[in-house]
Design a protein around this motif. Structure first.
Motif, PDB file in Angstrom:
ATOM      1  N   HIS A  59     -15.618 -29.186 -25.563  1.00 52.09           N
ATOM      2  CA  HIS A  59     -15.331 -28.553 -26.637  1.00 52.09           C
ATOM      3  C   HIS A  59     -15.422 -29.453 -27.854  1.00 52.09           C
ATOM      4  N   PRO A  60     -16.036 -28.972 -28.901  1.00 53.43           N
ATOM      5  CA  PRO A  60     -16.191 -29.721 -30.172  1.00 53.43           C
ATOM      6  C   PRO A  60     -14.842 -30.748 -30.641  1.00 53.43           C
ATOM      7  N   HIS A  61     -13.702 -30.124 -30.479  1.00 56.92           N
ATOM      8  CA  HIS A  61     -12.642 -30.889 -30.869  1.00 56.92           C
ATOM      9  C   HIS A  61     -12.355 -31.838 -29.786  1.00 56.92           C
ATOM     10  N   ASP A  62     -12.642 -31.796 -28.772  1.00 56.59           N
ATOM     11  CA  ASP A  62     -12.153 -32.882 -27.543  1.00 56.59           C
ATOM     12  C   ASP A  62     -13.394 -33.993 -27.493  1.00 56.59           C
ATOM     13  N   LEU A  63     -14.623 -33.704 -28.119  1.00 56.60           N
ATOM     14  CA  LEU A  63     -15.711 -34.542 -27.732  1.00 56.60           C
ATOM     15  C   LEU A  63     -15.391 -35.923 -28.373  1.00 56.60           C
ATOM     16  N   PRO A  64     -14.974 -36.132 -29.433  1.00 54.45           N
ATOM     17  CA  PRO A  64     -14.721 -37.560 -29.844  1.00 54.45           C
ATOM     18  C   PRO A  64     -14.037 -38.266 -28.885  1.00 54.45           C
ATOM     19  N   GLY A  65     -12.825 -37.755 -28.548  1.00 56.38           N
ATOM     20  CA  GLY A  65     -11.958 -38.515 -27.487  1.00 56.38           C
ATOM     21  C   GLY A  65     -12.640 -38.817 -26.259  1.00 56.38           C
ATOM     22  N   VAL A  66     -13.397 -37.716 -25.666  1.00 55.22           N
ATOM     23  CA  VAL A  66     -14.032 -38.106 -24.431  1.00 55.22           C
ATOM     24  C   VAL A  66     -15.106 -39.220 -24.625  1.00 55.22           C
ATOM     25  N   LYS A  67     -16.181 -39.152 -25.505  1.00 61.57           N
ATOM     26  CA  LYS A  67     -16.944 -40.281 -25.920  1.00 61.57           C
ATOM     27  C   LYS A  67     -16.277 -41.519 -26.078  1.00 61.57           C
ATOM     28  N   GLU A  68     -15.040 -41.590 -26.733  1.00 59.55           N
ATOM     29  CA  GLU A  68     -14.368 -42.957 -26.869  1.00 59.55           C
ATOM     30  C   GLU A  68     -14.029 -43.427 -25.839  1.00 59.55           C
ATOM     31  N   ALA A  69     -13.433 -42.564 -24.826  1.00 56.96           N
ATOM     32  CA  ALA A  69     -12.716 -42.960 -23.583  1.00 56.96           C
ATOM     33  C   ALA A  69     -13.876 -43.655 -22.640  1.00 56.96           C
ATOM     34  N   PHE A  70     -15.093 -42.749 -22.465  1.00 57.84           N
ATOM     35  CA  PHE A  70     -16.183 -43.135 -21.805  1.00 57.84           C
ATOM     36  C   PHE A  70     -16.590 -44.562 -22.027  1.00 57.84           C
ATOM     37  N   GLN A  71     -16.848 -44.640 -23.423  1.00 57.23           N
ATOM     38  CA  GLN A  71     -17.251 -46.024 -23.969  1.00 57.23           C
ATOM     39  C   GLN A  71     -16.339 -47.214 -23.624  1.00 57.23           C
ATOM     40  N   LEU A  72     -15.089 -46.895 -23.897  1.00 62.39           N
ATOM     41  CA  LEU A  72     -14.097 -48.065 -23.284  1.00 62.39           C
ATOM     42  C   LEU A  72     -14.169 -48.109 -21.802  1.00 62.39           C
ATOM     43  N   LEU A  73     -14.387 -47.224 -21.098  1.00 65.44           N
ATOM     44  CA  LEU A  73     -14.612 -47.403 -19.640  1.00 65.44           C
ATOM     45  C   LEU A  73     -15.984 -48.114 -19.253  1.00 65.44           C
ATOM     46  N   LEU A  74     -16.939 -48.092 -20.090  1.00 63.97           N
ATOM     47  CA  LEU A  74     -17.972 -48.753 -19.968  1.00 63.97           C
ATOM     48  C   LEU A  74     -17.962 -50.192 -20.253  1.00 63.97           C
ATOM     49  N   GLU A  75     -17.423 -50.422 -21.556  1.00 63.34           N
ATOM     50  CA  GLU A  75     -17.090 -51.698 -22.076  1.00 63.34           C
ATOM     51  C   GLU A  75     -15.973 -52.399 -21.600  1.00 63.34           C
ATOM     52  N   GLU A  76     -14.696 -52.055 -21.003  1.00 63.32           N
ATOM     53  CA  GLU A  76     -13.652 -52.617 -20.622  1.00 63.32           C
ATOM     54  C   GLU A  76     -13.529 -52.632 -19.144  1.00 63.32           C
ATOM     55  N   ARG A  77     -14.266 -51.683 -18.576  1.00 64.00           N
ATOM     56  CA  ARG A  77     -14.205 -51.556 -17.145  1.00 64.00           C
ATOM     57  C   ARG A  77     -12.939 -51.024 -16.611  1.00 64.00           C
TER      58      ARG A  77
END
Length: 173
Positions: A59-77
């Protein structure tokens, strides 16, 4: 013995609770999805799943939060737990997602393993309860103001009108 292997038991249990699992290979960007997750997302099992495809469902309203969480997952493991919506054929579904970064001990390959659970029915029940809570709150607020009145018919009529004013606001949110 029940005549099913571990993979069959896992697939069966995922179907029962409308949950599917997935793996994302960090180096190649490839995904593996369980049969149940393909079914939940209404994708053919032959579909090559990509990050672009996954993101297109969110959903477009949820997309920024999902992208941010996934990026943090990749960076901070670190692991994450999210609740977000997806849109499939104009229908909105609510998903609860758990994911965790890991490294395969033998190959040293980095991957993310996750689970998605369809919680749409639960969200609908929560919405119904919230509407009832708001209606009850409006009634009790009105009755608290009317404690001196003995005209119960007018109190009930006013409470009904208050409920009708509150409920359209809740359903349009």
């Amino acid at each position: 013995k029940i005549g099913m292997g571990q993979a069959e038991v896992l697939a069966y249990s995922q179907r029962l609770c409308t949950a599917g699992s997935w793996i994302y290979l960090c180096e190649t960007g490839e995904y593996w999805l369980s049969q149940e997750l393909y079914r939940m997302l209404q994708l053919e099992e032959e579909t090559a799943v990509t990050s672009k495809l996954f993101l297109s469902l969110i959903h477009p309203h949820d997309l920024p939060g999902v992208k941010e969480a996934f990026q943090l997952l990749l960076e901070e493991r670190k692991s994450y737990h999210l609740v977000h919506r997806i849109i499939i054929n104009k229908d909105i579904k609510w998903l609860e997602v758990f994911a965790e970064f890991a490294i395969a001990p033998e190959t040293k390959q980095a991957y993310i393993i996750g689970m998605m659970r369809d919680i749409s029915d639960l969200k609908q029940q929560q919405d119904k309860l919230e509407k009832k809570r708001l209606a009850f709150s409006a009634i009790t607020h009105y009755l608290a103001q009317m404690t001196d009145s003995t005209d119960w018919q007018s109190i009930i009529k006013q409470a009904d009108e208050t409920i009708q004013q509150v409920l359209p606001v809740v359903t349009s949110a």
